[in-house]
Design a protein around this motif. Sequence first.
Motif, mmCIF file in Angstrom:
data_model
loop_
_atom_site.group_PDB
_atom_site.id
_atom_site.type_symbol
_atom_site.label_atom_id
_atom_site.label_comp_id
_atom_site.label_asym_id
_atom_site.label_seq_id
_atom_site.Cartn_x
_atom_site.Cartn_y
_atom_site.Cartn_z
ATOM 1 N N LEU A 1 46.763 28.536 32.694
ATOM 2 C CA LEU A 1 45.733 27.522 32.443
ATOM 3 C C LEU A 1 44.377 28.104 32.832
ATOM 4 O O LEU A 1 44.300 28.995 33.671
ATOM 5 N N PHE A 2 43.304 27.583 32.221
ATOM 6 C CA PHE A 2 41.962 28.047 32.562
ATOM 7 C C PHE A 2 41.518 27.328 33.832
ATOM 8 O O PHE A 2 41.318 26.110 33.818
ATOM 9 N N PRO A 3 41.371 28.058 34.937
ATOM 10 C CA PRO A 3 41.171 27.403 36.238
ATOM 11 C C PRO A 3 39.813 26.712 36.370
ATOM 12 O O PRO A 3 39.657 25.845 37.221
ATOM 13 N N HIS A 4 38.836 27.107 35.521
ATOM 14 C CA HIS A 4 37.499 26.525 35.654
ATOM 15 C C HIS A 4 37.352 25.264 34.809
ATOM 16 O O HIS A 4 36.269 24.713 34.728
ATOM 17 N N MET A 5 38.441 24.842 34.167
ATOM 18 C CA MET A 5 38.369 23.641 33.330
ATOM 19 C C MET A 5 39.360 22.604 33.844
ATOM 20 O O MET A 5 40.389 22.952 34.412
ATOM 21 N N HIS B 1 41.626 19.586 38.124
ATOM 22 C CA HIS B 1 41.637 21.017 37.842
ATOM 23 C C HIS B 1 43.031 21.570 38.117
ATOM 24 O O HIS B 1 43.761 21.033 38.961
#
Lengths: 260, 226, 223
Positions: free
Chosen positions: A104-108, A149
């Motif tokens: 998963l994209f951690p900043h989203m 998040h």
Amino acid sequence: MTVAGDVVLQVEDLHKSFGSTEVLKGIDLSVRRGERIAILGSSGSGKSTLLRCLNVLEMPTRGRLILDGEAVGKPAAGGGTRYREAELNRLRARVGMVFQQFNLFPHMTALENVMEGPLSVLGRSRAEARRTAQRHLERVGLGGKAEAHPARLSGGQQQRVAIARALAMDPEVLLFDEPTSSLDPELVGEVLGVINDLSEDGRTMLLVTHELGFAYHFATRILFLHEGRILEDGPPEQVLKSPREERTRRFLDRFTAFRF
Amino acid sequence: MPTITMPELQFGEVFANIDLLLEACGLTLALWAVALAAGLSGGLLVGLARISPRRWIAWPARGYVELFRNTPVLVQLIWFYYALPVLSGIQLPAFAAAALALSLNASAYCAEIYRGGIQSVAAGQWEAGRALGMGRLRLLRRIILPLAVRRMVPAFTNRAVELAKNTSVASIITVHELMYTARLFSSQNYIPMETFTVVAMIYFLLIYPFTLASYALERRFAAGRA
Amino acid sequence: MGYVWDFFAVARNADILLAGLGQTLLLSVCGIAVGVAIGGVLAAMRLSGRRTLSWPALAFTEFYRNTPPLVHFFWFFYGLPMAFGLTLPPFAAALAALGVQSAAFFAEVFRGGILSVETGQWEAGRALGMGRARLMRRIILPQAARRMAAPFVERSFELVKTTTLAAALAFHETIYSAMVIVTQTYRPLEVYTVVAGLFFIVLFSASQVAEWLEARGRRAGAR
């Protein structure tokens, strides 16, 4: 017009080497629309590599890949295939992938993760992407976690978001690469449950897994890979209960040694 | 509008006098060696003081480290050469002032490397040592430092590179090392482009082996950890 | 010894010193801007995967990272212009030297940050069908930026300290201004102590702010 039952994905004489080690030694496979295929095999058998070749995350060393009747890549001098970046991106938008490590994209947020594909690849409007993303999150039982998040989610929840992210692209073929292998045992069930629920959509799915019981109930067809070749290919009933090959039998025995 | 002339480079002139520049490397190397040795040993003391549980030891050490890390090295050199004599009444020779300033500077940076390295050793190692009944100093010497030093070596190599570059600043307080000699030579012969290009190359040849060594050490460390 | 300190000699000339400090900060800001711009190009070249681009960029960064900045100050001030029969103002020469050298360091900061993002992130983006540029902008850079922050700040501080070398080109930054005051007052101890104090205050307080921001960023990142 696409019809259930026709061939959606075809692989011809697929080879893949890493340096001097040949991991895939000639795979022929045709996947019909709506099939749910579980790919089994011991580690090093090439099952993950095969899956990763299907959306060309790994470049096949040799062989042909045909999606919906269209060959991917152009034949190049010397027998290989040349792939153009744009062509691969179009292919990957139609073939979804769920990873062992979720990625998963951690900043989203969870919602933004699911929106990202429709928004930046399919060019959907923000409002529309948000609507469908919310729907897919609810589908995997995480409607209430949209604003969280990934770091705030359990492994099982992260993997369910990853499944929603793949679904949001409405892929023709959905690939699962050992989706439960990095989960704590008590979290495996929730993820398998979500994958099982997807069966009703009639979507074509390929799943690399070590969960034999799940494969038996979920799959319409089972492949057994050994040393880079397909050793068995048939319905679950036949491959799991009366395998043709001695190798397959030994593999299955290892999983059932501690039955209780 | 100035007329632009194409340069006629005279590297031959520089190479004809290359012995002049190479001799000056001696003082550059001497400055480097002195400051590095002082930095490695002084830094250990300051680094240990930094992690002392006693505030009256730890705080002055921190003040020293922050002071030298947060002021330009040129200011330090100038201070020790021009300002200190006013206070002490003793005019240090330029080389001594430069060596002193660079040594104190290197000690401050090395102290942080020692501190970081020691603190990176897992708490389990401290506990294991204490469980054996080792005192703090013995534990440091026998267990923690040997473990930590391996991780510090790339950082020290890096520091050595920065220090080598800093030695050139000593030319501004008239230490006759490589940079000073180069300026003198270039102004006497009016060939600054050629001189400074060659001098940059000489520095590169002196310094780059250390950088290569730090790459190799980092790779070895990374491989050892995996 | 009985030395009588006289900081009043410095105070009387505070305007000269503060003007010098202003020039130091101006040169620093411009140097960082030039360094970031060139460093970004160098990092892109090194990450391009094409040898014709990555090797020259590698040679450039290795050369400038392993040679003293003072050489480059002189090279740009005396060497380059004289070879072409020109003169360059000290500010321009200092800016060129600072920009080019810090570019080599900034390039490594950018490259390191981008390479530190896990391959799984690249794969997840590619699996969605994202092109290279979009993947870089939407997925990789936002994550890399957080990891670049600390080394970027550290490099910028090094650059601020390096600007003092412009004094050797008679550029009127802090140290040169201090030297001017010393020749007028004969008070090197007071003047240079104040200069050290000025740099300490500017750099130390800036580093405390940076640390605080970084800690806040980390907390935000762990939401």
